[in-house]
Design a protein around this motif. Structure first.
Motif, PDB file in Angstrom:
ATOM      1  N   ILE A  64      -3.051  -4.105   9.474  1.00 19.23           N
ATOM      2  CA  ILE A  64      -1.879  -4.665   8.799  1.00 19.23           C
ATOM      3  C   ILE A  64      -0.745  -4.640   9.808  1.00 19.23           C
ATOM      4  O   ILE A  64      -0.408  -3.585  10.352  1.00 19.23           O
ATOM      5  N   VAL A  65      -0.176  -5.801  10.063  1.00 24.02           N
ATOM      6  CA  VAL A  65       0.876  -5.918  11.063  1.00 24.02           C
ATOM      7  C   VAL A  65       2.214  -6.105  10.352  1.00 24.02           C
ATOM      8  O   VAL A  65       2.363  -7.009   9.531  1.00 24.02           O
ATOM      9  N   VAL A  66       3.149  -5.219  10.671  1.00 20.96           N
ATOM     10  CA  VAL A  66       4.486  -5.258  10.073  1.00 20.96           C
ATOM     11  C   VAL A  66       5.519  -5.514  11.170  1.00 20.96           C
ATOM     12  O   VAL A  66       5.206  -5.438  12.359  1.00 20.96           O
ATOM     13  N   ARG A  67       6.737  -5.783  10.749  1.00 24.78           N
ATOM     14  CA  ARG A  67       7.767  -6.187  11.710  1.00 24.78           C
ATOM     15  C   ARG A  67       8.658  -5.060  12.219  1.00 24.78           C
ATOM     16  O   ARG A  67       9.439  -5.270  13.138  1.00 24.78           O
ATOM     17  N   ALA A  80       2.605   3.087   5.434  1.00 22.16           N
ATOM     18  CA  ALA A  80       1.710   4.230   5.628  1.00 22.16           C
ATOM     19  C   ALA A  80       1.868   5.248   4.508  1.00 22.16           C
ATOM     20  O   ALA A  80       0.878   5.779   3.982  1.00 22.16           O
ATOM     21  N   ASN A  81       3.102   5.512   4.113  1.00 21.08           N
ATOM     22  CA  ASN A  81       3.363   6.455   3.028  1.00 21.08           C
ATOM     23  C   ASN A  81       2.771   5.947   1.713  1.00 21.08           C
ATOM     24  O   ASN A  81       2.128   6.701   0.974  1.00 21.08           O
ATOM     25  N   ALA A  82       2.973   4.676   1.409  1.00 19.46           N
ATOM     26  CA  ALA A  82       2.460   4.109   0.153  1.00 19.46           C
ATOM     27  C   ALA A  82       0.935   4.164   0.110  1.00 19.46           C
ATOM     28  O   ALA A  82       0.353   4.490  -0.936  1.00 19.46           O
ATOM     29  N   ILE A  83       0.289   3.869   1.228  1.00 16.52           N
ATOM     30  CA  ILE A  83      -1.179   3.925   1.271  1.00 16.52           C
ATOM     31  C   ILE A  83      -1.658   5.356   1.070  1.00 16.52           C
ATOM     32  O   ILE A  83      -2.584   5.618   0.299  1.00 16.52           O
ATOM     33  N   ASP A 139      10.315   0.968  10.343  1.00 15.81           N
ATOM     34  CA  ASP A 139      10.624   1.338   8.960  1.00 15.81           C
ATOM     35  C   ASP A 139       9.537   0.822   8.016  1.00 15.81           C
ATOM     36  O   ASP A 139       9.097   1.537   7.111  1.00 15.81           O
ATOM     37  N   HIS A 140       9.111  -0.438   8.226  1.00 17.25           N
ATOM     38  CA  HIS A 140       8.043  -0.997   7.394  1.00 17.25           C
ATOM     39  C   HIS A 140       6.734  -0.245   7.613  1.00 17.25           C
ATOM     40  O   HIS A 140       5.989  -0.005   6.665  1.00 17.25           O
ATOM     41  N   LEU A 141       6.467   0.139   8.850  1.00 19.24           N
ATOM     42  CA  LEU A 141       5.258   0.908   9.141  1.00 19.24           C
ATOM     43  C   LEU A 141       5.270   2.218   8.358  1.00 19.24           C
ATOM     44  O   LEU A 141       4.276   2.567   7.708  1.00 19.24           O
ATOM     45  N   SER A 142       6.372   2.937   8.398  1.00 20.91           N
ATOM     46  CA  SER A 142       6.476   4.216   7.680  1.00 20.91           C
ATOM     47  C   SER A 142       6.340   4.021   6.176  1.00 20.91           C
ATOM     48  O   SER A 142       5.624   4.780   5.506  1.00 20.91           O
TER      49      SER A 142
END
Length: 173
Positions: A151-154, A163-166, A157-160
């Motif tokens: 999953i590629v994010v921009r 990852a937390n939601a998953i 902050d989106h990565l964190s």
């Protein structure tokens, strides 16, 4: 399924298959779709419109996944995943259903590596965390065991957030 998350440009992440965002009219009009159009020119747009014409429809239903060639992009094909309705509304359930359909199609195409942006989070109404909640249960589905899903994010902050939601969704499952 191994889920990887990275920051970057989804069109530059080498994979067998790209799952791309799509709208019901299959127009490459903005976001990742606009980037595809800019990178490849009108050939993929023409292919998608030919799909609609061959089915005598002007739009596809939410949850539909349409396969196209990838042009000069580093993929065997692109799977255009419609995770929104004509009003650009969506839900965790719709995103999950759409991703499952895309993964099934990718497997049938022989893919082992798949990349995607977060569906229904740009022009769609969902938060990045909602996409994480939608895909997290798929990591433990045995039919996807052989897949590496990036999953590629921009942004970091989106990565964190993703990852937390998953992580939370997998613990709750």
């Amino acid at each position: 399924m191994k889920i990887n998350i990275q920051v970057g440009d989804v069109l530059k992440v080498a994979a067998d298959v790209l799952i791309s965002t799509a709208n019901p009219w299959l127009n490459l009009s903005g976001g990742v779709n606009g980037a595809i159009l800019s990178a490849v020119g009108p050939t993929i747009q023409d292919e998608l419109h030919a799909y609609l014409k061959s089915h005598a429809i002007s739009a596809v239903p939410a949850g539909t996944v349409v396969r196209s060639r990838a042009g000069n992009l580093p993929f065997d094909c692109i799977l255009h995943a419609v995770a929104i309705d004509p009003f650009y509304d969506s839900s965790i359930e719709l995103v999950r259903k759409t991703v499952v359909s895309a993964l099934d199609l990718a497997i049938r195409a022989g893919a082992k590596t798949i990349s995607t942006p977060t569906l229904a989070t740009g022009y769609g109404p969902m938060a990045i965390a909602d996409f994480g909640t939608a895909v997290a249960p798929l990591a433990d589905n045995p039919k996807f065991d052989e897949i590496s899903f990036t999953i590629v994010v921009r942004s970091e902050d989106h990565l964190s957030e993703l990852a937390n939601a998953i992580s939370v969704a997998r613990v709750q499952a």
